[in-house]
Design a protein around this motif. Structure first.
Motif, short mmCIF file in Angstrom:
data_model
loop_
_atom_site.label_atom_id
_atom_site.label_comp_id
_atom_site.label_asym_id
_atom_site.label_seq_id
_atom_site.Cartn_x
_atom_site.Cartn_y
_atom_site.Cartn_z
N LYS A 113 0.85 -1.19 0.00
CA LYS A 113 0.00 0.00 0.00
C LYS A 113 0.88 1.24 0.00
CE LYS A 113 -0.29 -0.87 4.95
NZ LYS A 113 0.50 -2.11 4.88
N TRP A 114 0.28 2.38 -0.32
CA TRP A 114 1.01 3.65 -0.38
C TRP A 114 0.27 4.70 0.43
CZ3 TRP A 114 5.65 4.03 -2.90
CH2 TRP A 114 5.98 3.00 -3.77
N MET A 115 1.04 5.47 1.20
CA MET A 115 0.48 6.59 1.95
C MET A 115 0.97 7.89 1.31
SD MET A 115 1.09 7.86 5.92
CE MET A 115 0.77 6.25 6.63
N ILE A 127 0.92 12.01 1.89
CA ILE A 127 0.69 13.06 2.88
C ILE A 127 0.83 14.41 2.18
CG2 ILE A 127 1.50 14.11 5.02
CD1 ILE A 127 2.64 11.35 5.78
N ALA A 129 -4.10 13.37 4.48
CA ALA A 129 -3.33 12.16 4.21
C ALA A 129 -4.26 11.15 3.56
CB ALA A 129 -2.73 11.59 5.49
N VAL A 154 -4.53 7.05 1.53
CA VAL A 154 -3.93 5.74 1.24
C VAL A 154 -4.44 5.26 -0.11
CG1 VAL A 154 -3.67 3.35 1.99
CG2 VAL A 154 -3.74 5.19 3.68
N LEU A 171 -5.32 5.88 10.81
CA LEU A 171 -4.50 5.51 9.66
C LEU A 171 -3.20 4.85 10.11
CD1 LEU A 171 -3.46 5.52 6.77
CD2 LEU A 171 -2.87 7.93 7.04
N GLU A 172 -2.54 5.45 11.09
CA GLU A 172 -1.26 4.91 11.54
C GLU A 172 -1.42 3.50 12.10
OE1 GLU A 172 2.57 6.66 13.94
OE2 GLU A 172 0.57 7.10 14.71
N PHE A 212 -2.29 1.10 9.19
CA PHE A 212 -1.17 0.97 8.26
C PHE A 212 -0.16 -0.05 8.79
CE2 PHE A 212 2.29 2.40 5.48
CZ PHE A 212 1.59 2.73 4.33
N TRP A 225 -4.81 -2.69 1.51
CA TRP A 225 -5.83 -1.68 1.79
C TRP A 225 -7.03 -1.91 0.89
CZ3 TRP A 225 -4.28 1.22 5.86
CH2 TRP A 225 -5.13 2.24 6.29
N TRP A 275 6.93 12.55 8.40
CA TRP A 275 7.57 11.81 7.30
C TRP A 275 9.07 11.65 7.54
CZ3 TRP A 275 11.41 12.80 3.74
CH2 TRP A 275 11.49 11.92 2.66
#
Length: 285
Positions: free
Chosen positions: A106-108, A110, A116, A118, A213-214, A217, A223, A237
């Motif tokens: 998956k990719w986050m 920000i 933010a 996903v 989210l954190e 994740f 996701w 980040w």
């Protein structure tokens, strides 16, 4: 080969120019090999048998001179293109900044101080964008083929990519082009290039707390769909880039074959492949 921005358009032009410049080397081989095989075949060949032939200045000049000239030209073009399209080089004044974190699978994304997301990247049209990229867990490769090339992302490493979006609204996908384990076929994200008004509306959409989210994740291998969250605190980040383990509970790339999480991933891959096959069949019809 269907670019949505100037960087991808430049890469397509490079590919075509390299292909054309390599023809002086490849065409004589492709044409000469069957011609020689036919002309000098053991039975029925019309080529002259000359066992004492050993050297020809003209042949040496054509073979080695042409190849050397082609390699010099292609090398010069490559150097010029690479220097001219350095991914660390901004494509415009005051680019929009997006922080990227890649993980299994998956990719986050920000948008500092704004939102933010996903597996969903929304960008305003005709806008220079600078991505700051890092990863947790396995090595990743950030790639949006129709907008720009790929660049690697590794835990504990910071990389950048700059591009300019298309002048018109468009939709495409981004991928991880670096194989990284059990759910690799699912490791992609939506990319929407929208008008400035639509982008402003996107930033105002309802958001979940970033703490959700954190937590998810860390625990969730894949996701189910794109979601929006409040942005993290400033400097988050950079902390992940320096300490990838804070967003990765030991990695998920290697799972036992009969683990429940692996079964979920297998089912998701089958569903994704089935949907993709149906889409391709529908497009063909």
């Amino acid at each position: 080969m269907t670019p949505l921005g100037p960087v991808a358009a430049g890469e397509r032009a490079h590919l075509i120019s390299f292909f054309l410049w390599m023809l002086p080397i490849s065409l004589p081989i492709l044409i000469g090999t069957p011609w020689i095989a036919m002309r000098y075949r053991r039975q029925g060949g019309k080529g002259k048998y000359d066992p004492t032939w050993s050297h020809s200045v003209a042949a040496e000049v054509v073979i080695w001179g042409g190849a050397t000239l082609t390699f010099l030209i292609v090398g010069w073009l490559t150097w010029g293109h690479v220097m001219g399209e350095d991914p660390y080089k901004a494509t415009g004044k005051e680019p929009m900044h997006v922080k990227v974190i890649g993980s299994e699978w998956k990719w986050m994304f920000i948008y500092p101080g704004k939102v933010a997301a996903v597996n969903r990247l929304v960008l305003p049209e005709n806008t220079p964008v600078e991505f700051d990229i890092t990863a947790t867990g396995a090595m990743q490769s950030f790639w949006i083929p129709r907008l720009a090339g790929q660049i690697y992302a590794m835990p504990g490493m910071k990389t950048k990519m700059n591009l300019t979006t298309s002048e018109d609204p468009s939709q495409t996908y981004g991928f991880n082009s670096q194989f990284n384990g059990a759910a690799f076929p699912l490791n992609k994200f939506e990319v929407d290039v929208v008008s400035q008004e639509q982008f402003d509306a996107f930033l105002q959409e309802p958001k979940h707390p970033f703490a959700q989210l954190e937590k998810a994740f860390k625990k969730t291998a894949t996701w189910s769909g794109p979601e929006l969250f409040e942005p993290p605190q400033k400097g988050y980040w950079d902390k992940v880039a320096m300490n990838p383990d804070m967003l990765n509970d030991g990695g998920a790339a290697i799972l036992p074959d009969h683990a429940p999480e692996q079964k979920k991933i297998d089912d998701a891959i089958r569903e994704e492949l089935h949907v993709s096959q149906n889409q391709h069949q529908g497009d063909a019809q």
